[in-house]
Design a protein around this motif. Structure first.
Motif, PDB file in Angstrom:
ATOM      1  N   LYS A   1       0.835  -1.195   0.000  1.00  0.00           N
ATOM      2  CA  LYS A   1       0.000   0.000   0.000  1.00  0.00           C
ATOM      3  C   LYS A   1       0.875   1.252   0.000  1.00  0.00           C
ATOM      4  CE  LYS A   1      -3.817  -2.380   0.509  1.00  0.00           C
ATOM      5  NZ  LYS A   1      -4.885  -2.444  -0.458  1.00  0.00           N
TER       6      LYS A   1
ATOM      7  N   MET B   1       4.606   6.067   7.099  1.00  0.00           N
ATOM      8  CA  MET B   1       3.714   6.053   8.251  1.00  0.00           C
ATOM      9  C   MET B   1       4.375   5.337   9.437  1.00  0.00           C
ATOM     10  SD  MET B   1      -0.315   5.217   8.142  1.00  0.00           S
ATOM     11  CE  MET B   1      -0.292   3.442   8.128  1.00  0.00           C
TER      12      MET B   1
ATOM     13  N   MET C   1       5.362   6.756  13.113  1.00  0.00           N
ATOM     14  CA  MET C   1       4.844   6.166  14.355  1.00  0.00           C
ATOM     15  C   MET C   1       5.984   5.809  15.294  1.00  0.00           C
ATOM     16  SD  MET C   1       1.504   3.873  13.619  1.00  0.00           S
ATOM     17  CE  MET C   1       1.790   3.121  12.053  1.00  0.00           C
TER      18      MET C   1
ATOM     19  N   PHE D   1       5.492  12.230   5.585  1.00  0.00           N
ATOM     20  CA  PHE D   1       4.338  11.344   5.426  1.00  0.00           C
ATOM     21  C   PHE D   1       3.177  12.070   4.746  1.00  0.00           C
ATOM     22  CE2 PHE D   1       0.362   9.982   7.680  1.00  0.00           C
ATOM     23  CZ  PHE D   1       0.152   8.857   6.920  1.00  0.00           C
TER      24      PHE D   1
ATOM     25  N   TYR E   1       1.349  11.263   1.059  1.00  0.00           N
ATOM     26  CA  TYR E   1      -0.045  10.885   0.846  1.00  0.00           C
ATOM     27  C   TYR E   1      -0.800  11.930   0.028  1.00  0.00           C
ATOM     28  CZ  TYR E   1      -4.586   8.893   1.600  1.00  0.00           C
ATOM     29  OH  TYR E   1      -5.815   8.329   1.383  1.00  0.00           O
TER      30      TYR E   1
ATOM     31  N   MET F   1      -3.451  10.101  11.787  1.00  0.00           N
ATOM     32  CA  MET F   1      -3.896   8.874  11.120  1.00  0.00           C
ATOM     33  C   MET F   1      -5.340   8.586  11.479  1.00  0.00           C
ATOM     34  SD  MET F   1      -0.603   6.620  11.956  1.00  0.00           S
ATOM     35  CE  MET F   1      -0.280   7.560  13.412  1.00  0.00           C
TER      36      MET F   1
ATOM     37  N   PRO G   1      -4.378   1.116  10.973  1.00  0.00           N
ATOM     38  CA  PRO G   1      -4.065   2.542  10.822  1.00  0.00           C
ATOM     39  C   PRO G   1      -3.955   2.930   9.357  1.00  0.00           C
ATOM     40  CG  PRO G   1      -2.112   1.347  11.465  1.00  0.00           C
ATOM     41  CD  PRO G   1      -3.230   0.357  11.466  1.00  0.00           C
ATOM     42  N   THR G   2      -4.625   4.016   8.990  1.00  0.00           N
ATOM     43  CA  THR G   2      -4.605   4.481   7.595  1.00  0.00           C
ATOM     44  C   THR G   2      -4.286   5.969   7.563  1.00  0.00           C
ATOM     45  OG1 THR G   2      -6.958   4.908   7.737  1.00  0.00           O
ATOM     46  CG2 THR G   2      -6.314   2.843   6.760  1.00  0.00           C
ATOM     47  N   PRO G   3      -3.717   6.440   6.447  1.00  0.00           N
ATOM     48  CA  PRO G   3      -3.499   7.883   6.318  1.00  0.00           C
ATOM     49  C   PRO G   3      -4.822   8.637   6.226  1.00  0.00           C
ATOM     50  CG  PRO G   3      -2.819   6.742   4.332  1.00  0.00           C
ATOM     51  CD  PRO G   3      -3.104   5.710   5.333  1.00  0.00           C
TER      52      PRO G   3
ATOM     53  N   CYS H   1      -2.902   3.238  17.049  1.00  0.00           N
ATOM     54  CA  CYS H   1      -2.352   3.104  15.699  1.00  0.00           C
ATOM     55  C   CYS H   1      -1.004   2.398  15.750  1.00  0.00           C
ATOM     56  CB  CYS H   1      -2.183   4.473  15.056  1.00  0.00           C
ATOM     57  SG  CYS H   1      -3.696   5.230  14.555  1.00  0.00           S
ATOM     58  N   ASP H   2      -0.182   2.790  16.726  1.00  0.00           N
ATOM     59  CA  ASP H   2       1.158   2.248  16.832  1.00  0.00           C
ATOM     60  C   ASP H   2       1.124   0.766  17.182  1.00  0.00           C
ATOM     61  OD1 ASP H   2       3.928   2.560  16.759  1.00  0.00           O
ATOM     62  OD2 ASP H   2       3.974   2.532  18.953  1.00  0.00           O
TER      63      ASP H   2
ATOM     64  N   ARG I   1       0.441  -1.412  13.997  1.00  0.00           N
ATOM     65  CA  ARG I   1       1.174  -1.020  12.794  1.00  0.00           C
ATOM     66  C   ARG I   1       1.491  -2.208  11.893  1.00  0.00           C
ATOM     67  NH1 ARG I   1       7.340   0.624  14.286  1.00  0.00           N
ATOM     68  NH2 ARG I   1       6.584   1.508  16.213  1.00  0.00           N
TER      69      ARG I   1
ATOM     70  N   ALA J   1      -0.832  -2.556   8.795  1.00  0.00           N
ATOM     71  CA  ALA J   1      -0.990  -1.360   7.948  1.00  0.00           C
ATOM     72  C   ALA J   1      -1.277  -1.717   6.500  1.00  0.00           C
ATOM     73  CB  ALA J   1       0.247  -0.494   8.045  1.00  0.00           C
TER      74      ALA J   1
ATOM     75  N   ARG K   1      -5.347  -2.360   4.791  1.00  0.00           N
ATOM     76  CA  ARG K   1      -6.384  -1.358   4.538  1.00  0.00           C
ATOM     77  C   ARG K   1      -6.988  -1.520   3.144  1.00  0.00           C
ATOM     78  NH1 ARG K   1      -1.927   2.880   4.257  1.00  0.00           N
ATOM     79  NH2 ARG K   1      -1.770   3.393   2.058  1.00  0.00           N
TER      80      ARG K   1
END
Lengths: 162, 236
Positions: free
Chosen positions: A70, A76, A80, A100, A104, B148, B163-165, B223-224, B227, B230, B233
């Motif tokens: 993806k 990302m 994190m 980041f 995107y 995120m 987690p997604t942008p 989110c972390d 991960r 990821a 999604r």
């Protein structure tokens, strides 16, 4: 024996009869005349009649797309891990965050531009090339094998003689 | 009888349940009065200044254009974030009430910040204090906006938190939602007026402290933790 009696009405007596076997037999007779009953292959005497033209469809059934990486996942994850190191203090990871977001937003803008321009047709050529179902339909539509335009298209057969 | 008069009568009568009353509205999501070849208006002054003199500007002179939205304003007090905030706060389309509420919160913010301004001992401390309420709200939304988004995806009878942008459109929405939710869930909400609790939360968030920021950090921690998923999604 069942008895119905209600107030001033005279009571009525009647017997119940099991009719299911008769009804099933009637259904069998009816459907066999329409050719819907199950007939073994050896007894089939009906000649093959081409009702739909024998040509390939102009599309391929849509199947699952390739499992591909993806977009912007690495950026990302970097962001994190940085946030985890500094205990969620965003001021310390401005570089990663901007990296980041730039990644995107650039992707979103590029897809929007491509969508406005039309379908992307960057198809690889060669012997051992894997194509997705959407890419194959794109090719087949340019060189159609049948007159079919829609997915469920039924050409009207010629006048029946029987 | 005109349509507007009939609508007023029907909406006021008790015989119509609320669902029917809502159907009587002709909201823009149901139907637009503009034909498809009409173009969107440009009502921001900065955008007009940038466009003037260009080829696009000359083209737009002869093209049919929709009327400006009723929220369009050339005032120096106008802020798109505040506009968005009122819209998200609004319930049942009662805009007048929520505009009033927003003005009250802004007044409360001003009061809080001015008291801090006058309590400050040195001039250097005073210069650091922001007293413009619109600017405070913008700062609060900026601080509360997440980096995120969490998407729940089902893969083989297991629900993953992926987690997604997040897009630039969606970030202020999430931030404003959190601010409003936490302001409603204040423990002293019954004793305190809502605008006071909202103003308090906004001022706290603009200084990068408080429950909204804690919630954002918790969101980032979730989110972390996830991960590894990821790649699950739905979007590319």
């Amino acid at each position: 024996m069942y008895v119905i009696s209600k107030g001033f009405l005279p009571s009525v007596q009647f017997n119940m009869v099991n009719l299911t076997s008769h009804v099933l037999k009637a259904a069998d007779c009816r459907y066999s005349s329409l050719g819907r009953a199950v007939i073994p292959n050896s007894k089939q005497t009906v000649a093959f009649r081409e009702r739909i033209p024998l040509a390939l469809r102009n599309h391929v059934k849509i199947s699952g797309t390739f499992k591909q990486q993806k977009v912007c996942v690495n950026e990302m994850v970097e962001m994190m891990s940085c946030l985890q190191k500094v205990d969620q203090n965003e001021a310390m990871c401005q570089k990663e965050i901007q990296n980041f977001q730039k990644c995107y937003n650039g992707f979103v803008n590029a897809t929007n531009v491509a969508r406005k321009a039309g379908k992307p047709k960057d198809i690889q050529t060669g012997n051992n090339v894997k194509l997705s179902s959407i890419q194959v339909t794109d090719i087949i539509r340019d060189f159609p094998t049948s007159k079919r335009t829609r997915v469920f298209y039924y050409e009207k057969p010629p006048n029946r003689t029987y | 009888m005109s349509v507007g008069r009939a609508y007023v009568l029907l909406s006021q009568s008790r015989r119509w349940p609320s669902g029917y009353r809502r159907l009587l509205h002709l909201s823009p999501s149901i139907a637009t009065m503009w034909p498809p070849h009409f173009e969107d208006p440009i009502w921001q002054q900065n955008a007009l200044k940038e466009l003037s003199g260009s080829q696009e500007f000359e083209r737009l002179k002869t093209v049919p254009i929709k009327s400006a939205p009723f929220t369009a304003s050339a005032s120096i007090f106008y802020s798109p974030i505040v506009e968005r905030f009122t819209r998200q706060l609004m319930r049942k389309g009662k805009r007048e009430i929520y505009d009033r509420l927003m003005l009250d919160t802004m007044g409360e913010i001003k009061r809080i910040q001015l008291s801090r301004y006058y309590d400050a001992k040195s001039d250097t401390a005073r210069t650091e204090i922001e007293t413009c309420p619109t600017r405070i709200i913008e700062m609060a939304v900026e601080n509360a906006s997440p980096l995120m988004l969490i998407q729940s995806v089902r893969m083989g009878s297991v629900q993953y938190q992926v987690p997604t942008p997040i897009t630039a459109e969606r970030t202020p929405f999430e931030a404003i939602r959190w601010i409003i939710e936490i302001a409603y869930d204040r423990p002293n909400n019954r004793k305190l007026s809502f605008y006071k609790s909202l103003a308090d939360i906004i001022v706290q968030t603009s200084m990068n402290v408080g429950p909204v920021i804690a919630r954002k950090h918790e969101h980032h921690r979730i989110c972390d933790q996830n991960r590894a998923y990821a790649n699950y999604r739905r979007q590319p």
